[in-house]
Design a protein around this motif. Structure first.
Motif, PDB file in Angstrom:
ATOM      1  N   CYS A   7       0.860  -1.182   0.000  1.00  0.00           N
ATOM      2  CA  CYS A   7       0.000   0.000   0.000  1.00  0.00           C
ATOM      3  C   CYS A   7       0.902   1.239   0.000  1.00  0.00           C
ATOM      4  O   CYS A   7       1.842   1.310   0.797  1.00  0.00           O
ATOM      5  CB  CYS A   7      -0.898  -0.011   1.232  1.00  0.00           C
ATOM      6  N   ILE A   9       0.366   4.082   1.112  1.00  0.00           N
ATOM      7  CA  ILE A   9       0.166   4.918   2.298  1.00  0.00           C
ATOM      8  C   ILE A   9       0.681   4.227   3.562  1.00  0.00           C
ATOM      9  O   ILE A   9       1.549   4.735   4.258  1.00  0.00           O
ATOM     10  CB  ILE A   9      -1.317   5.294   2.446  1.00  0.00           C
ATOM     11  N   CYS A  10       0.164   3.048   3.853  1.00  0.00           N
ATOM     12  CA  CYS A  10       0.524   2.379   5.115  1.00  0.00           C
ATOM     13  C   CYS A  10       1.571   1.286   4.937  1.00  0.00           C
ATOM     14  O   CYS A  10       2.038   0.706   5.907  1.00  0.00           O
ATOM     15  CB  CYS A  10      -0.714   1.814   5.788  1.00  0.00           C
ATOM     16  N   ARG A  11       1.928   0.985   3.684  1.00  0.00           N
ATOM     17  CA  ARG A  11       2.932  -0.029   3.349  1.00  0.00           C
ATOM     18  C   ARG A  11       2.539  -1.447   3.752  1.00  0.00           C
ATOM     19  O   ARG A  11       3.369  -2.324   3.867  1.00  0.00           O
ATOM     20  CB  ARG A  11       4.307   0.323   3.951  1.00  0.00           C
ATOM     21  N   THR A  12       1.250  -1.693   3.957  1.00  0.00           N
ATOM     22  CA  THR A  12       0.748  -3.034   4.238  1.00  0.00           C
ATOM     23  C   THR A  12       0.758  -3.846   2.944  1.00  0.00           C
ATOM     24  O   THR A  12       0.458  -3.326   1.877  1.00  0.00           O
ATOM     25  CB  THR A  12      -0.703  -2.965   4.789  1.00  0.00           C
TER      26      THR A  12
END
Length: 125
Positions: A7, A9-12
């Motif tokens: 992701c 944004i959150c790097r998930t």
């Protein structure tokens, strides 16, 4: 195209199946009935056009832009306000172009001036 990634944004870690797409017929993928807001450029342009309309001169305005998508967006706002928009671009058929030319006016408005004045002059001519 990869089917997995992080992701932004959150790097998930995400799989393609985690993503959703909003179905729409609109090329901008926005529900304009609920989410439309005019840009400052469009607001100022409409203010100028309204001033001309209120003057009662019967004058028309020609608006130039290098981006046909700008006219797509402008058309939404003008239709909401009950204002006619005649487009002259590469997507118009010859009969539509002829109709627009018949309503031609000497008044012009450049919405996004080009860095090279010769390109603007070519568009105007």
């Amino acid at each position: 195209m990869p089917t997995t990634g992080l992701c932004p944004i959150c790097r998930t870690f995400l799989k393609k199946t985690d993503l959703i797409t909003c179905p729409t017929e609109n090329k901008f993928r926005v529900d304009f009935e609920k989410n439309w807001e005019e840009s400052s450029k469009v607001s100022k342009l409409l203010e100028c056009l309204e001033h001309i309309r209120r003057s009662g001169s019967g004058e028309n305005k020609i608006v130039f832009s290098q981006w046909t998508y700008f006219f797509d967006l402008l058309e939404i706002t003008l239709r909401r306000r009950g204002t006619e928009l005649l487009r002259f671009d590469g997507e118009r058929q010859q009969k539509q172009r002829e109709r627009v030319l018949k309503k031609f006016s000497e008044t012009k408005e450049k919405t996004d001036p080009w860095w090279n004045p010769a390109v603007e002059e070519q568009a105007i001519m």
